[in-house]
Design an enzyme around this catalytic site. Structure first.
Site, PDB file in Angstrom:
ATOM      1  N   HIS A 194       0.863  -1.180   0.000  1.00 54.43           N
ATOM      2  CA  HIS A 194       0.000   0.000   0.000  1.00 54.43           C
ATOM      3  C   HIS A 194       0.901   1.232   0.000  1.00 54.43           C
ATOM      4  CE1 HIS A 194      -2.980  -2.909   1.056  1.00 54.43           C
ATOM      5  NE2 HIS A 194      -3.892  -2.046   1.469  1.00 54.43           N
ATOM      6  N   GLU A 197      -1.939   6.328  -0.711  1.00 57.04           N
ATOM      7  CA  GLU A 197      -3.376   6.449  -0.408  1.00 57.04           C
ATOM      8  C   GLU A 197      -3.529   7.751   0.381  1.00 57.04           C
ATOM      9  OE1 GLU A 197      -6.893   4.065   2.074  1.00 57.04           O
ATOM     10  OE2 GLU A 197      -4.809   3.529   2.395  1.00 57.04           O
ATOM     11  N   ASP A 276     -12.149  -3.069   1.452  1.00 52.50           N
ATOM     12  CA  ASP A 276     -12.826  -3.593   2.653  1.00 52.50           C
ATOM     13  C   ASP A 276     -14.330  -3.441   2.442  1.00 52.50           C
ATOM     14  OD1 ASP A 276     -10.438  -3.926   4.689  1.00 52.50           O
ATOM     15  OD2 ASP A 276     -10.161  -1.982   3.732  1.00 52.50           O
TER      16      ASP A 276
END
Length: 317
Positions: A194, A197, A276
């Site tokens: 990741h 973001e 999610d």
């Protein structure tokens, strides 16, 4: 358009299994394991899903994961997600799991892995959905903790294909985990992370240069750095973008401001994913549909995004 998007064959490359824990299953597992919950019912829990940023979401996410105790719990969680994949014509998935979320509260690594791995195996045999599991380190914990997790994982190396990096991004740059990623690569694992973001474009540079990742998870802030954009385009480095997640966590104030289609038209290998889904209001098809509704995504663009996801698999058919 929803039905057409739903029928499109696609892969999902950015999905946290713990983040697919729907409120109904959460309550069922709490009852099975005799765990008292702070919410009175499913609706009260759904109302708690109004977060303003990544950290508020993570606090709730870790609280919810506490109901996962046995291999059967992890099997049921994974199986419920695979049934959603079947409904939405997701023919391949590469989900993340966060072992530290569970080992830190006393659930053994193999209990977590056995439940997930057996569901993924059944998913291929019974539903025709292929998969590759990704072990993700929690970046708010130390690199030493990540090394211990890799130690625990090595006896089960055949069960997963890559290591990743997730959780609170700000203040935890990829460089913090360079040594554990070096070691994971030397053990034969692929790497993803990741980056970009909430964190700045510099974190994406670090993930590429120091962690030597094959794929960028999120990466939407690359748009702020033209030199980085050019590199991502030239090297065709895939981005696993999660539109509903980005708006729910206020990375973009509204879907109409999202940059995924601009990136696509620039030649970036962007893909659409749900991150999610239990917490962010939709699975893959809902993410595609939001791009159509709010950004005017065309069928041609949807086809290209879906093809990108199939091309960007770590596990090749």
């Amino acid at each position: 358009m929803y039905d057409w998007l739903n029928a499109l064959p696609k892969a999902e490359l950015h999905l946290h299994l713990e983040g697919s824990l729907e409120p109904e299953l959460l309550f069922a597992l709490a009852e099975r394991n005799k765990i008292a919950l702070p919410w009175s019912d499913v609706e009260t829990l759904r109302k708690a899903y109004a977060f303003n940023n990544l950290q508020e979401f993570l606090d709730l996410y870790y609280q919810g994961a506490d109901v996962l105790r046995t291999s059967q719990d992890f099997y049921d969680l994974t199986w419920a997600y695979l049934l959603r994949c079947k409904e939405q014509n997701v023919i391949h998935t590469e989900p993340f799991f966060d072992p530290q979320t569970h080992t830190d509260r006393g659930v053994p690594f193999e209990v977590v892995l056995n439940g997930i791995a057996s569901a993924l195996k059944d998913g291929e045999q019974q539903l025709g959905i292929t998969s590759g599991l990704i072990l993700s380190f929690l970046r708010h914990l130390s690199e030493e903790e990540a090394q211990k997790t890799l130690d625990q994982a090595l006896p089960f190396r055949d069960a997963f294909v890559a290591v990743g990096l997730d959780s609170s991004e700000m203040g935890h740059p990829p460089s913090k985990f360079q040594r554990v990623f070096d070691r994971a690569r030397s053990e034969g694992f692929l790497t993803v992370a990741h980056a970009g973001e909430e964190g700045p474009p510099e974190y994406i540079w670090e993930a590429l240069d120091l962690l030597k990742i094959q794929r960028i998870d999120h990466g939407v802030r690359a748009f702020e750095d033209e030199r980085l954009m050019q590199r991502i385009i030239d090297e065709q480095i895939p981005l696993t973008v999660c539109p509903l997640s980005n708006t729910k966590l206020c990375v973009f104030d509204h879907m109409s401001q999202h940059n995924i289609l601009q990136m696509l038209e620039r030649g970036v290998k962007v893909t659409v994913n749900s991150d999610d889904p239990a917490y962010f209001g939709g699975y893959v098809t809902e993410n595609f549909h939001a791009l159509h509704t709010d950004l005017g995504m065309t069928q041609d663009q949807a086809r290209r995004l879906a093809q990108n996801s199939l091309d960007a698999r770590l596990v090749k058919p």
